[in-house]
Scaffold this motif. Sequence first.
Motif, PDB file in Angstrom:
ATOM      1  N   GLY A 111       0.909  -1.140   0.348  1.00  0.00           N
ATOM      2  CA  GLY A 111       0.160   0.105  -0.217  1.00  0.00           C
ATOM      3  C   GLY A 111       0.527   1.228   0.118  1.00  0.00           C
ATOM      4  N   THR A 112       2.219   1.027  -0.268  1.00  0.00           N
ATOM      5  CA  THR A 112       3.016   3.066  -0.135  1.00  0.00           C
ATOM      6  C   THR A 112       3.332   2.907  -1.345  1.00  0.00           C
ATOM      7  OG1 THR A 112       4.642   0.982   0.949  1.00  0.00           O
ATOM      8  CG2 THR A 112       5.394   3.107   0.253  1.00  0.00           C
ATOM      9  N   ASP A 113       2.595   4.636  -1.352  1.00  0.00           N
ATOM     10  CA  ASP A 113       2.131   5.303  -2.590  1.00  0.00           C
ATOM     11  C   ASP A 113       3.323   6.606  -2.447  1.00  0.00           C
ATOM     12  OD1 ASP A 113       1.607   6.930  -0.729  1.00  0.00           O
ATOM     13  OD2 ASP A 113      -0.515   6.943  -1.068  1.00  0.00           O
ATOM     14  N   VAL A 114       4.027   6.310  -2.363  1.00  0.00           N
ATOM     15  CA  VAL A 114       5.394   7.369  -2.341  1.00  0.00           C
ATOM     16  C   VAL A 114       7.134   7.137  -2.780  1.00  0.00           C
ATOM     17  CG1 VAL A 114       6.621   9.364  -1.513  1.00  0.00           C
ATOM     18  CG2 VAL A 114       4.729   8.983  -1.002  1.00  0.00           C
ATOM     19  N   ALA A 115       7.297   6.962  -3.996  1.00  0.00           N
ATOM     20  CA  ALA A 115       8.697   6.363  -4.239  1.00  0.00           C
ATOM     21  C   ALA A 115       9.885   7.994  -4.285  1.00  0.00           C
ATOM     22  CB  ALA A 115       8.644   5.322  -5.327  1.00  0.00           C
ATOM     23  N   VAL A 116      10.756   7.574  -3.731  1.00  0.00           N
ATOM     24  CA  VAL A 116      11.391   8.962  -3.761  1.00  0.00           C
ATOM     25  C   VAL A 116      13.501   8.044  -4.364  1.00  0.00           C
ATOM     26  CG1 VAL A 116      12.549  10.961  -2.308  1.00  0.00           C
ATOM     27  CG2 VAL A 116      10.380   9.695  -1.702  1.00  0.00           C
TER      28      VAL A 116
ATOM     29  N   ASN B  51      20.928  11.567 -13.670  1.00  0.00           N
ATOM     30  CA  ASN B  51      20.385  10.294 -12.741  1.00  0.00           C
ATOM     31  C   ASN B  51      19.642   9.918 -12.037  1.00  0.00           C
ATOM     32  OD1 ASN B  51      22.087   7.302 -13.375  1.00  0.00           O
ATOM     33  ND2 ASN B  51      22.132   7.130 -10.707  1.00  0.00           N
ATOM     34  N   VAL B  52      19.225  10.915 -11.694  1.00  0.00           N
ATOM     35  CA  VAL B  52      17.977  11.461 -10.361  1.00  0.00           C
ATOM     36  C   VAL B  52      16.823  10.869 -11.231  1.00  0.00           C
ATOM     37  CG1 VAL B  52      16.609  12.205  -8.787  1.00  0.00           C
ATOM     38  CG2 VAL B  52      19.190  11.526  -8.554  1.00  0.00           C
ATOM     39  N   ASP B  53      16.681  12.063 -12.173  1.00  0.00           N
ATOM     40  CA  ASP B  53      16.139  12.136 -13.655  1.00  0.00           C
ATOM     41  C   ASP B  53      15.840  11.096 -14.175  1.00  0.00           C
ATOM     42  OD1 ASP B  53      15.498  14.528 -12.859  1.00  0.00           O
ATOM     43  OD2 ASP B  53      16.875  15.864 -14.312  1.00  0.00           O
ATOM     44  N   ARG B  54      16.533  10.040 -14.442  1.00  0.00           N
ATOM     45  CA  ARG B  54      16.125   9.329 -15.419  1.00  0.00           C
ATOM     46  C   ARG B  54      15.429   7.589 -14.149  1.00  0.00           C
ATOM     47  NH1 ARG B  54      17.309  12.366 -17.807  1.00  0.00           N
ATOM     48  NH2 ARG B  54      15.453  12.793 -17.690  1.00  0.00           N
ATOM     49  N   GLN B  55      16.376   7.670 -13.012  1.00  0.00           N
ATOM     50  CA  GLN B  55      15.444   6.942 -12.479  1.00  0.00           C
ATOM     51  C   GLN B  55      14.240   6.694 -12.579  1.00  0.00           C
ATOM     52  OE1 GLN B  55      17.288   4.187 -11.562  1.00  0.00           O
ATOM     53  NE2 GLN B  55      19.132   5.250 -13.279  1.00  0.00           N
TER      54      GLN B  55
ATOM     55  N   VAL C  70       4.262   0.019 -11.802  1.00  0.00           N
ATOM     56  CA  VAL C  70       3.782   0.993 -11.066  1.00  0.00           C
ATOM     57  C   VAL C  70       3.020   1.591 -10.730  1.00  0.00           C
ATOM     58  CG1 VAL C  70       4.821   3.353 -10.138  1.00  0.00           C
ATOM     59  CG2 VAL C  70       6.708   1.257 -10.563  1.00  0.00           C
ATOM     60  N   PRO C  71       1.872   1.472 -10.187  1.00  0.00           N
ATOM     61  CA  PRO C  71       0.736   2.254 -10.696  1.00  0.00           C
ATOM     62  C   PRO C  71       1.097   3.605 -10.018  1.00  0.00           C
ATOM     63  CG  PRO C  71       0.511   1.040  -8.534  1.00  0.00           C
ATOM     64  CD  PRO C  71       2.318   0.497  -8.914  1.00  0.00           C
ATOM     65  N   ASP C  72       0.343   3.983 -11.361  1.00  0.00           N
ATOM     66  CA  ASP C  72      -0.130   5.602 -11.458  1.00  0.00           C
ATOM     67  C   ASP C  72      -0.844   5.528 -10.053  1.00  0.00           C
ATOM     68  OD1 ASP C  72      -0.575   4.671 -14.230  1.00  0.00           O
ATOM     69  OD2 ASP C  72      -2.216   4.899 -14.981  1.00  0.00           O
ATOM     70  N   SER C  73      -1.171   5.461  -8.627  1.00  0.00           N
ATOM     71  CA  SER C  73      -2.026   6.443  -7.680  1.00  0.00           C
ATOM     72  C   SER C  73      -0.031   6.810  -6.931  1.00  0.00           C
ATOM     73  CB  SER C  73      -2.503   6.016  -6.745  1.00  0.00           C
ATOM     74  OG  SER C  73      -1.578   5.169  -6.505  1.00  0.00           O
ATOM     75  N   VAL C  74       0.742   6.115  -7.511  1.00  0.00           N
ATOM     76  CA  VAL C  74       2.473   6.380  -6.964  1.00  0.00           C
ATOM     77  C   VAL C  74       2.724   7.731  -7.744  1.00  0.00           C
ATOM     78  CG1 VAL C  74       4.768   5.414  -6.057  1.00  0.00           C
ATOM     79  CG2 VAL C  74       2.679   4.732  -6.203  1.00  0.00           C
ATOM     80  N   GLU C  75       3.419   8.741  -6.471  1.00  0.00           N
ATOM     81  CA  GLU C  75       4.285  10.049  -6.240  1.00  0.00           C
ATOM     82  C   GLU C  75       5.411   9.338  -6.435  1.00  0.00           C
ATOM     83  OE1 GLU C  75       3.355  14.558  -4.710  1.00  0.00           O
ATOM     84  OE2 GLU C  75       3.158  13.135  -3.425  1.00  0.00           O
ATOM     85  N   VAL C  76       6.263  10.196  -7.530  1.00  0.00           N
ATOM     86  CA  VAL C  76       7.709   9.770  -8.110  1.00  0.00           C
ATOM     87  C   VAL C  76       8.061  11.269  -7.350  1.00  0.00           C
ATOM     88  CG1 VAL C  76       9.222   8.874  -8.835  1.00  0.00           C
ATOM     89  CG2 VAL C  76       6.858   8.038  -9.122  1.00  0.00           C
ATOM     90  N   LEU C  77       9.912  10.898  -6.362  1.00  0.00           N
ATOM     91  CA  LEU C  77      10.130  12.051  -6.542  1.00  0.00           C
ATOM     92  C   LEU C  77      11.732  11.787  -6.215  1.00  0.00           C
ATOM     93  CD1 LEU C  77       7.695  12.084  -3.649  1.00  0.00           C
ATOM     94  CD2 LEU C  77       7.905  14.735  -3.562  1.00  0.00           C
ATOM     95  N   GLY C  78      12.104  12.902  -7.021  1.00  0.00           N
ATOM     96  CA  GLY C  78      13.718  13.181  -6.899  1.00  0.00           C
ATOM     97  C   GLY C  78      14.807  13.852  -6.201  1.00  0.00           C
TER      98      GLY C  78
ATOM     99  N   ASN D 246      12.897  17.144  -9.161  1.00  0.00           N
ATOM    100  CA  ASN D 246      11.959  15.898  -9.566  1.00  0.00           C
ATOM    101  C   ASN D 246      11.125  15.613  -8.502  1.00  0.00           C
ATOM    102  OD1 ASN D 246      10.723  14.178 -11.385  1.00  0.00           O
ATOM    103  ND2 ASN D 246      12.943  14.422 -12.113  1.00  0.00           N
ATOM    104  N   VAL D 247       9.303  16.282  -9.252  1.00  0.00           N
ATOM    105  CA  VAL D 247       8.292  15.740  -8.758  1.00  0.00           C
ATOM    106  C   VAL D 247       7.529  15.278  -9.611  1.00  0.00           C
ATOM    107  CG1 VAL D 247       6.565  16.071  -7.476  1.00  0.00           C
ATOM    108  CG2 VAL D 247       8.279  16.904  -6.956  1.00  0.00           C
ATOM    109  N   ASP D 248       7.193  14.168 -10.121  1.00  0.00           N
ATOM    110  CA  ASP D 248       6.733  13.092 -10.885  1.00  0.00           C
ATOM    111  C   ASP D 248       7.225  13.747 -11.941  1.00  0.00           C
ATOM    112  OD1 ASP D 248       4.707  11.882  -9.383  1.00  0.00           O
ATOM    113  OD2 ASP D 248       3.408  12.947  -8.974  1.00  0.00           O
ATOM    114  N   GLY D 249       8.508  14.174 -12.701  1.00  0.00           N
ATOM    115  CA  GLY D 249       8.574  14.430 -14.035  1.00  0.00           C
ATOM    116  C   GLY D 249       9.044  16.014 -14.202  1.00  0.00           C
ATOM    117  N   GLU D 250       8.717  16.694 -13.252  1.00  0.00           N
ATOM    118  CA  GLU D 250       8.365  17.680 -13.636  1.00  0.00           C
ATOM    119  C   GLU D 250       9.571  18.632 -12.826  1.00  0.00           C
ATOM    120  OE1 GLU D 250       8.822  21.580 -14.619  1.00  0.00           O
ATOM    121  OE2 GLU D 250       6.664  20.613 -15.110  1.00  0.00           O
TER     122      GLU D 250
END
Length: 226
Positions: free
Chosen positions: A90-95, A157-161, A171-179, A199-203
């Motif tokens: 149920g984790t929805d944040v990836a850093v 590299n962070v941006d590419r990951q 990866v579920p669409d609900s997951v927020e991905v941050l760099g 980086n926040v969700d690609g921005e």
Amino acid sequence: MDETFLTMLERNADHADAFEERFDGLVHEQHPEAVTVSCSDSRVLQDGIWGNDEPGWLFTCGNIGNRVVQRTDAGPRVSGDVLYPLAHTGTDVAVVVGHTGCGAVTATYDHLTDGLSEPPGIEHCIDLLAPGLASGVERLPDELTREAAVNHLVEYNVDRQVEFLLESEDVPDSVEVLGVVYDFQNAYDGKRGEVHVINVDGETDPTTLRETYPEIASRVERRWTY
């Protein structure tokens, strides 16, 4: 017996004394709030950088180069250790946590520019980073010092990951991905040990990030916009 290991056992005894009651409710399950993917550099304290001493709060992954990619028979996929909490707890944040002076990024930079010979296990890790960093090496500004070039590529590299996580169907669409980048070299404005959001969700545009997320505006900083 090596003195270092004896010291480790002594510290573990102190840990057990302090944490004995903290695993109540976690013995049979976990629901971490976020998964972090950090470099396994000894200077990057994966839980310590977040002030975390709470079992079950963070799912921490570490490898050289803070990679989210692994090779499978089906091609490159999100590494299972990163994917597990996103798919099953149920984790929805990836850093994704890069850091200044990253040895894995340095080795990949050397591999892409001058060639590099490493043992097969290390070569495998470099080969996983190289495809993402190759275009970054080509785009580096002229006349950068070696240290500056590496720290530019740390962000790249962070941006590419982050990009790989966002594009993965696993990866579920609900997951927020941050760099973010953890700085212990004073490469950014701030204190050594601070985390800077890049980086926040690609921005990746700092101005856009500050306007969109004013609550973290003071923590947004990039060395390289490309």
